[in-house]
Design a protein around this motif. Structure first.
Motif, PDB file in Angstrom:
ATOM      1  N   PRO A 178       0.801  -1.232   0.000  1.00 50.18           N
ATOM      2  CA  PRO A 178       0.000   0.000   0.000  1.00 50.18           C
ATOM      3  C   PRO A 178       0.828   1.273   0.000  1.00 50.18           C
ATOM      4  N   ASN A 179       2.080   1.228   0.477  1.00 47.72           N
ATOM      5  CA  ASN A 179       2.850   2.470   0.615  1.00 47.72           C
ATOM      6  C   ASN A 179       4.106   2.504  -0.242  1.00 47.72           C
ATOM      7  N   LEU A 180       4.087   1.815  -1.373  1.00 44.25           N
ATOM      8  CA  LEU A 180       5.209   1.901  -2.306  1.00 44.25           C
ATOM      9  C   LEU A 180       5.249   3.274  -2.961  1.00 44.25           C
ATOM     10  N   ILE A 181       6.443   3.737  -3.280  1.00 45.03           N
ATOM     11  CA  ILE A 181       6.573   5.033  -3.958  1.00 45.03           C
ATOM     12  C   ILE A 181       5.837   4.986  -5.292  1.00 45.03           C
ATOM     13  N   GLY A 182       5.060   6.036  -5.553  1.00 49.26           N
ATOM     14  CA  GLY A 182       4.249   6.098  -6.768  1.00 49.26           C
ATOM     15  C   GLY A 182       2.795   5.771  -6.511  1.00 49.26           C
ATOM     16  N   ASN A 183       2.520   5.060  -5.426  1.00 47.70           N
ATOM     17  CA  ASN A 183       1.132   4.721  -5.091  1.00 47.70           C
ATOM     18  C   ASN A 183       0.409   5.908  -4.475  1.00 47.70           C
ATOM     19  N   LYS A 184      -0.909   5.881  -4.555  1.00 48.95           N
ATOM     20  CA  LYS A 184      -1.725   6.843  -3.808  1.00 48.95           C
ATOM     21  C   LYS A 184      -1.503   6.608  -2.323  1.00 48.95           C
ATOM     22  N   ALA A 185      -1.318   7.671  -1.583  1.00 50.06           N
ATOM     23  CA  ALA A 185      -1.121   7.535  -0.142  1.00 50.06           C
ATOM     24  C   ALA A 185      -2.418   7.050   0.501  1.00 50.06           C
ATOM     25  N   PRO A 186      -2.381   5.951   1.246  1.00 49.89           N
ATOM     26  CA  PRO A 186      -3.593   5.492   1.939  1.00 49.89           C
ATOM     27  C   PRO A 186      -4.135   6.598   2.840  1.00 49.89           C
ATOM     28  N   ASP A 187      -5.414   6.824   2.766  1.00 52.96           N
ATOM     29  CA  ASP A 187      -6.025   7.901   3.551  1.00 52.96           C
ATOM     30  C   ASP A 187      -6.061   7.535   5.028  1.00 52.96           C
TER      31      ASP A 187
END
Length: 473
Positions: free
Chosen positions: A330-339
């Protein structure tokens, strides 16, 4: 009739003897100068020496390494009690004898019954002489450049001549031992020769350098047969592989994954080599300190381990790996930041995705953490005080549950202007979403709410922010 019987028994004995000689290994060793002590036979593997056999040499310095199964081909070493050692090439000839002097085993080694090992030892002696000459010339060039200016060019030419002699020596071995492991070993040492892409008006210097790099990268392993697992048992293979994965390829996850997959594919015909390359590539990215390399780890883990392809690993390893991948994805670079929906000290609700700024610094911290006590004030002085008027926000998540300690720290360090939040009822799942196993943990989120940096130090942030704002303005 009696003559025929004797002839038959003689032929049978000879055939049996030849058959037995071809089985297992039998290496007679004489070390003049040692007696009644231990001698170890091992082989090179992944920058280490792995032990194959141990013997006690007798009062005359003699002993025999022997076993029923042949030794896998490779470069082996005999390790003596005084920590001196000498290398031995093992291939198809595994019944032979060697004799050395304790004081200088490489220079004095004599071989009987193993043509390749004899040639390998002669190569080692030749290499030692050439290296000694080269060191002397390099020393002259370095130390006498000012006092012997006229000689410097001569020394440089002599150094170049040594290099040419070495290449010629290699070529002779490659020709004489074609198809043998000695030739494969020598060929693997040789660097790939890059064509001389010359600069022209249509081919500027930057393009020439790029073409040279691309050729070198694409042909890096041309001299090594990746279907030959004997190369695993050499002193240079793992170093060459490490240099390729960590220094030759651009340290970008997609590039590392792409080149690793190409390498592994080349070794598919040899399961031992393929297994080693999968493990080496995975361990390299898993242990990398390069930011964002966890994306490469996740990709290789899913392709080779979690898919079931790597059938040599046990269930415990796979279970732990799957848990790790689940937390990282969920927190890989390029991904949407989990809310995250969290609560301020005044019981106001804040959502990460509703923070509007050119950049959002998301930091997970706690006041009792020794490292946080240094990093959080740095964030205040180096980031907030300098960049808050340029659209940089700080979303600071307190990871524990002692409210008074938290609010006292905020007040003491004047952090009231930050978005300070916590999760007193453990509802946000922030630990899993952002893989929070230690503090502080700093993430950088852009205006589109994508993660663009993670686990970055406070001292690195100013340079990163300057570059980002300049680029995007």
């Amino acid at each position: 009739m009696r003559t025929k019987l004797i002839l038959f028994l003689t032929i049978l004995f000879c055939n049996t003897a030849l058959s037995l000689k071809g089985q297992g290994y039998n290496i007679d060793v004489t070390i003049n100068g040692w007696s009644d002590t231990t001698l170890i036979l091992g082989h090179y593997f992944n920058k280490k020496m792995l032990v194959n056999d141990t013997i006690i040499i007798d009062s005359a310095g003699k002993g025999t390494f022997k076993g029923n199964e042949p030794l896998p081909g490779g470069i082996y070493l005999m390790y003596m009690p005084d920590q001196k050692y000498f290398d031995v090439l093992i291939d198809d000839e595994q019944h032979f004898s060697i004799e050395v002097e304790k004081s200088n085993p490489v220079e004095t080694l004599e071989v009987k019954g193993n043509k390749q090992e004899k040639a390998f030892n002669e190569y080692q002696k030749y290499l030692a002489k050439q290296q000694k000459k080269a060191q002397s010339l390099q020393s002259n060039i370095k130390d006498k450049a000012e006092t012997h200016k006229d000689s410097v060019e001569i020394w440089k030419n002599q150094l170049s001549g040594l290099s040419s002699e070495m290449k010629s020596y290699w070529d002779n071995i490659l020709k004489e031992y074609n198809g043998k492991f000695l030739a494969s070993f020598i060929k693997g040492i040789k660097e790939v020769e890059v064509p001389d892409f010359k600069e022209t008006p249509a081919l500027p210097d930057s393009v020439v350098r790029w073409k040279r790099y691309e050729f070198y990268k694409e042909h890096y392993f041309d001299n090594i047969d990746l279907t030959d697992d004997r190369m695993l048992r050499t002193p240079y293979f793992s170093n060459k592989l490490e240099t390729f994965l960590t220094k030759t390829i651009f340290q970008i996850p997609d590039s590392i994954v792409k080149e690793s997959e190409k390498l592994i594919e080349k070794a598919r015909e040899n399961k031992d080599m393929e297994k080693y390359l999968i493990q080496f590539a995975f361990n390299t990215v898993n242990e990398s300190k390069v930011m964002g390399m966890d994306a490469a780890m996740v990709s290789l883990a899913e392709k080779y381990y979690l898919s079931g392809y790597a059938d040599w690993v046990d269930e415990e390893f796979l279970t732990k790996l799957e848990e790790r991948v689940t937390k990282l994805k969920p927190n890989l670079i390029g991904n949407k930041a989990p809310d995250l929906k969290l609560i301020s000290p005044n019981n106001e609700h804040y959502r990460l995705n509703e923070v509007y700024g050119k950049l959002t610094i998301l930091v997970f911290w706690e006041p009792d953490c020794g490292h946080c006590k240094k990093e959080i004030p740095k964030l205040k002085e180096e980031i907030w005080d300098k960049y808050s008027d340029q659209g940089v926000k700080i979303f600071a998540v307190y990871t524990q549950h002692e409210k008074e300690k938290w609010t006292d720290f905020i007040e003491e360090h004047q952090l009231e202007e930050w978005i300070n939040v916590w999760d007193p009822y453990n509802q946000s799942n922030f630990r899993n979403l952002y893989d929070i196993y230690s503090t502080p943990a700093i993430f950088v989120i852009n205006e589109e709410k994508n993660i663009i940096a993670k686990r970055i130090g406070a001292e690195q942030l100013p340079g990163f922010i300057d570059y980002y704002l300049k680029k995007n303005n």
